[in-house]
Design an enzyme around this catalytic site. Structure first.
Site, PDB file in Angstrom:
ATOM      1  N   LYS A  98       0.879  -1.170   0.000  1.00 51.21           N
ATOM      2  CA  LYS A  98       0.000   0.000   0.000  1.00 51.21           C
ATOM      3  C   LYS A  98       0.915   1.219   0.000  1.00 51.21           C
ATOM      4  O   LYS A  98       1.609   1.482   0.989  1.00 51.21           O
ATOM      5  CB  LYS A  98      -0.922   0.014   1.216  1.00 51.21           C
ATOM      6  N   GLY A 159      -7.972   9.537   9.613  1.00 51.66           N
ATOM      7  CA  GLY A 159      -8.254   9.594  11.040  1.00 51.66           C
ATOM      8  C   GLY A 159      -9.179  10.715  11.467  1.00 51.66           C
ATOM      9  O   GLY A 159      -9.366  10.930  12.662  1.00 51.66           O
ATOM     10  N   ALA A 187      -9.774   5.943   4.192  1.00 51.47           N
ATOM     11  CA  ALA A 187      -9.522   7.066   5.108  1.00 51.47           C
ATOM     12  C   ALA A 187     -10.733   7.968   5.331  1.00 51.47           C
ATOM     13  O   ALA A 187     -11.460   8.310   4.402  1.00 51.47           O
ATOM     14  CB  ALA A 187      -8.360   7.926   4.616  1.00 51.47           C
ATOM     15  N   GLY A 188     -10.885   8.357   6.607  1.00 52.53           N
ATOM     16  CA  GLY A 188     -11.841   9.393   6.977  1.00 52.53           C
ATOM     17  C   GLY A 188     -13.209   8.917   7.404  1.00 52.53           C
ATOM     18  O   GLY A 188     -14.019   9.713   7.874  1.00 52.53           O
ATOM     19  N   ASN A 209      -9.540   1.854   9.504  1.00 56.12           N
ATOM     20  CA  ASN A 209      -8.663   1.597  10.649  1.00 56.12           C
ATOM     21  C   ASN A 209      -9.179   2.322  11.895  1.00 56.12           C
ATOM     22  O   ASN A 209      -9.735   1.748  12.820  1.00 56.12           O
ATOM     23  CB  ASN A 209      -7.238   2.014  10.318  1.00 56.12           C
ATOM     24  N   THR A 210      -9.018   3.660  11.895  1.00 60.22           N
ATOM     25  CA  THR A 210      -9.300   4.421  13.107  1.00 60.22           C
ATOM     26  C   THR A 210     -10.744   4.281  13.561  1.00 60.22           C
ATOM     27  O   THR A 210     -11.015   4.222  14.771  1.00 60.22           O
ATOM     28  CB  THR A 210      -8.968   5.906  12.862  1.00 60.22           C
TER      29      THR A 210
END
Length: 265
Positions: A98, A159, A187-188, A209-210
C-alpha cells in the site's frame, strides 16, 4: 455478493482493515476477526522483526488467516516510499504494498507526483501496488495505466472521522470504473453507514482503521462495518429504483373500490 479480485487474488470480503491504534494486540486480533477482513495493512515502520524477546506486530498476526499488506506510512518522498516498500517485501515476503507518500503533517494529504514516481518504479520491480491518493480521477487513470492493482481515493483526511466529504468526486470515480482497477475508498470514515454509502456508489471495497480501533467497542464496530460493506455491495449489485421528479403512489391507482372525484356518489 460477488468476490473482489485484486491482482488475481480472489477475496470474499470487501472490507480491508488497518492494524494501528489498538489498545493491545489481543483486542486488535479480536476486532480483525469480527471484521471478516482477509487483507490487513501494517505499517513497516512499526515492525521490529527479529528483536530478541520482541512480540511485534507481524508476530501478532495469523499469517494463515490474513494477507498482510505492508504500507509505506511515514514516507514523505518517493525515495522514502521505495525504501519502505523494499523493506516490507524483505520482512514479509509479500510483493503487495500500500503506497503512501505523505509530506503534509496537518491534513496528511498524499503527494500525487511523488506517488506516481514511486508507483512507476515499484510496478517495474514487480510489486503489486495499491496507491493511496486524493480523489483525483485523472491521477487514478494514470496510475491504472502504469499497472497499479487498485486506486485508493480518500473519503476524508486520515483519522478525521469526517465521513464521505469527497462524495461528489467519488461519484466520478464510480462513473469511470470501467477504466480503473478496483476502487478502494480509504480514510476518513466514522460510521458504518458511510462505508455502505461508498459501496452503494460503486466502490469495490473500503479500508477502515481508526473508526474501528478508536470506537468505544472496537469488536462490535468491526462487525458493524462488515455488515455495512456487505449491505452496500448487495444494494449496488441489486441496482436502485429510478429517481423521479414527482411522487409515485406505492399502491395501484386503478381497480380500487373508491369513486373517482368527478363521479356522483
Amino acid at each position: 455478493m460477488s468476490a473482489l479480485v485484486i491482482a488475481g487474488q480472489r477475496l470474499n470480503s470487501r472490507l480491508l482493515v488497518g492494524t494501528g491504534k489498538y489498545r493491545d494486540f489481543a483486542l486488535m486480533r479480536e476486532a480483525l476477526e469480527a471484521s471478516g477482513a482477509e487483507v490487513v495493512t501494517v505499517s513497516i515502520r512499526r515492525v521490529e522483526a527479529g528483536a530478541a524477546g520482541h512480540q511485534g506486530l507481524l508476530e501478532a498476526l495469523d499469517w494463515q488467516r490474513y494477507r498482510v499488506l505492508p504500507n509505506t506510512a511515514g514516507a514523505r518522498t518517493a525515495a522514502e516510499a521505495l525504501r519502505l516498500a523494499r523493506l516490507g517485501r524483505a520482512l514479509t515476503g509479500s510483493d503487495w504494498v500500500k503506497l503512501e507518500v505523505i509530506p503534509d503533517p496537518t491534513y496528511l494529504l498524499p503527494d500525487p507526483l511523488e506517488t506516481w514516481r514511486a508507483a512507476e518504479i515499484l510496478v517495474q520491480e514487480g510489486f503489486v501496488v495499491l496507491p493511496y491518493i486524493a480523489p483525483d480521477p485523472v491521477l487514478a487513470q494514470r496510475l491504472a495505466r502504469l499497472g497499479c492493482a487498485t486506486v485508493m481515493p480518500l473519503a476524508a483526511p486520515i483519522g478525521s472521522g469526517q465521513g464521505l466529504r469527497n462524495r461528489a468526486m467519488l461519484e466520478i470515480f464510480a462513473q469511470q470504473r470501467a477504466h480503473l482497477p478496483p476502487i478502494v475508498v480509504d480514510a476518513g470514515l466514522r460510521w458504518p453507514s458511510e462505508a455502505a454509502g461508498a459501496m452503494e456508489l460503486g466502490a469495490d471495497a473500503v479500508l477502515v482503521n481508526t473508526a474501528i480501533a478508536e470506537a468505544q467497542n472496537p469488536v462490535a464496530m468491526a462487525a458493524a462495518f462488515r455488515l455495512a460493506v456487505e449491505a452496500g455491495r448487495q444494494a449496488y449489485e441489486a441496482g436502485p429504483m429510478p429517481e423521479r421528479p414527482t411522487a409515485s403512489p406505492s399502491s395501484p391507482a386503478q381497480g380500487v373500490p373508491l369513486p373517482q372525484p368527478e363521479m356522483p356518489l
